[in-house]
Scaffold this active site. Structure first.
Site, PDB file in Angstrom:
ATOM      1  N   SER B 151      39.735  42.286  47.934  1.00  0.00           N
ATOM      2  CA  SER B 151      40.561  42.875  46.789  1.00  0.00           C
ATOM      3  C   SER B 151      41.323  43.992  47.000  1.00  0.00           C
ATOM      4  O   SER B 151      42.158  43.930  47.920  1.00  0.00           O
ATOM      5  CB  SER B 151      39.716  42.987  45.592  1.00  0.00           C
ATOM      6  OG  SER B 151      40.329  43.323  44.254  1.00  0.00           O
ATOM      7  N   ASP B 228      38.575  32.975  40.037  1.00  0.00           N
ATOM      8  CA  ASP B 228      38.736  34.493  40.086  1.00  0.00           C
ATOM      9  C   ASP B 228      39.472  34.910  38.959  1.00  0.00           C
ATOM     10  O   ASP B 228      40.756  34.471  38.805  1.00  0.00           O
ATOM     11  CB  ASP B 228      39.298  34.881  41.351  1.00  0.00           C
ATOM     12  CG  ASP B 228      39.516  36.463  41.700  1.00  0.00           C
ATOM     13  OD1 ASP B 228      39.855  37.041  40.644  1.00  0.00           O
ATOM     14  OD2 ASP B 228      39.343  36.751  42.677  1.00  0.00           O
ATOM     15  N   HIS B 261      35.480  36.648  41.298  1.00  0.00           N
ATOM     16  CA  HIS B 261      35.837  37.787  42.191  1.00  0.00           C
ATOM     17  C   HIS B 261      34.776  38.667  42.812  1.00  0.00           C
ATOM     18  O   HIS B 261      34.778  39.684  43.311  1.00  0.00           O
ATOM     19  CB  HIS B 261      36.712  38.531  41.251  1.00  0.00           C
ATOM     20  CG  HIS B 261      37.778  39.453  42.139  1.00  0.00           C
ATOM     21  ND1 HIS B 261      38.645  39.194  42.819  1.00  0.00           N
ATOM     22  CD2 HIS B 261      37.797  40.793  42.247  1.00  0.00           C
ATOM     23  CE1 HIS B 261      39.337  40.316  43.425  1.00  0.00           C
ATOM     24  NE2 HIS B 261      38.737  41.357  43.129  1.00  0.00           N
TER      25      HIS B 261
END
EC number: 3.1.2.12
Lengths: 281, 281
Positions: B151, B228, B261
């Protein structure tokens, strides 16, 4: 027996879920995690491992740190992690808030002493309610349940596995408390939950259960780190070795050089344990 | 450059350590974890992976949940997890305490804007100070550093890997922010740390760096879950695919069906990433 889904996420090809339900045993809400391997989508009922955690833990510790999902996905094993005590409003705790009694420290017994007798019924919860709940909600085969655990949870796995070899067909432990009747953690917990009559403690002491004639369904695997700071005072694996030798119980006790009491130790040997159970379920 | 040992534990045959030091870059104490595989005891210098974490994380998230130790132990890879921002007394935070700016959200830049310019220097920390610190204290080969991240940390890995292909010889990411100049997280972070001049942002935007002629040391691996929740608004992997196609960068972008995620996603594909790096270091 309705359950509420707290969260689900895909992991290692399967599904990691966290669930809550109102427990008839404890009279509280109880949270647990279930990993369903990808084989669950094919249909049919799968073998299941129930992992009992140690002092201070919830379902989350092994779920986050246990490193069990890859091997369970490979072998088609469901992995279940319950909490270690009742929690919530009205649930009694250690008067001093100590880590080794009360919340997070149910010791897998049915308490008989007040103010704990109302909610602290983790023995019934693990032995009866949780398997039935799993069978009602997940594709698990109640004829193929293995049980394992760490420290206080190793104690729970050993005592439940020895008492119900018909229910728990395979058995292992990481750094278990093998003889709570002979160590400080056990004196405090069994005294507090069960009272001063030590005869009542023997049903919750793996070494005493073996001395009293209980036998596991089959061979038992125990891993124990030799750098574990609780080894000498609280865990005393030599007492389990002696009891198993005297009784002819097939115990594999592996002393792992350099390992401590943490999930660094557990995660290292988790795959071995899952494979051990899979071969027996 | 003295470092303080916070803890060490044996894990998967190697050693998991947590360390602290006073960082010249950030002017604060900084904490990081290092996994040394068993090969470290043999002597010689080993390849090293630097893993950059995402928003809200410290070194602990991937250390607890990343499931990297077994494969690093197999392949003889050192795995390092630094923090995501400076912390401590006097370190400015988001005025509203938001999760996506300030503490836990350093975005791997050298801030030029007040009150962040004094401590928020994560670019220098990761690019220069941390490698030198590792070489001075651990058996690592600075000629064989790979970088990866998740991320915001995937953004950091991509921008550092593109800017310093001579330092970071292999490069991968999990669900990276590929074009912060084009998404809300990036607008807030780059605006807050670097100011309103968007020309300055391009040095911290992987897609812009590729457009501006930067190239990684070799092929790049990216995994991205298609479930996600940040995919469409914040991550936008299609922008990286397009930039790499236009520039002839060898990108393997794997869209992983059903993954979110979280570390359930990261831990599933971590082994693939470590093997990818090991084959290139």
């Amino acid at each position: 027996m309705p359950i509420e889904t707290v969260s689900t996420a895909k992991a290692h090809g399967g599904t990691l879920g966290v669930y809550k339900h109102d427990s008839a045993s404890t009279g509280t809400g109880m949270t647990f995690s279930v990993f369903l391997p990808p084989q669950a989508e094919v249909g049919g009922k799968l073998p299941v491992l129930v992992y009992l955690s140690g002092l201070t833990c919830t379902h989350a510790n092994v779920t986050d740190k246990g490193e069990y999902r890859k091997v369970c996905a490979e072998l088609g094993i469901v992995f279940v992690a319950p909490d270690t005590s009742p929690r919530g409003e009205g649930v009694a705790d250690d008067p001093a808030g100590a880590y080794d009694f009360g919340l997070g420290a149910g010791f897998y017994v049915n308490a008989t002493q007040e103010p704990f007798a109302r909610h602290y019924r983790m023995w019934d919860y693990i032995a009866d309610e949780l398997p039935a709940l799993l069978a009602a909600n997940f594709p698990v085969d109640l004829g193929r349940i293995g049980i394992l655990g760490h420290s206080m949870g190793g104690h729970g796995a050993l005592t439940l596995g020895l008492t119900y070899p018909d229910r728990f067909k395979s058995l292992s432990a990481f750094a278990p408390i093998v003889a709570p009747g002979q160590v400080p953690w056990g004196h405090k917990a069994l005294g507090g939950y069960l009272g001063d009559d030590r005869a009542a403690w023997r049903a919750h002491d793996a070494v005493a259960l073996i001395e009293d004639g209980k036998r596991p369904a089959g061979a038992v695997l125990v891993d124990q780190g030799d750098a574990d700071s609780f080894l000498i005072e609280q865990l005393r694996p030599e007492l389990l070795v002696a009891a198993c030798e005297a009784a002819g119980v097939d115990l594999t006790m592996r002393l792992q050089p350099g390992y401590d009491h943490s999930y660094n130790f557990i995660s290292t040997f988790m795959e071995d344990h899952v494979r051990w159970h899979a071969a027996r379920l």
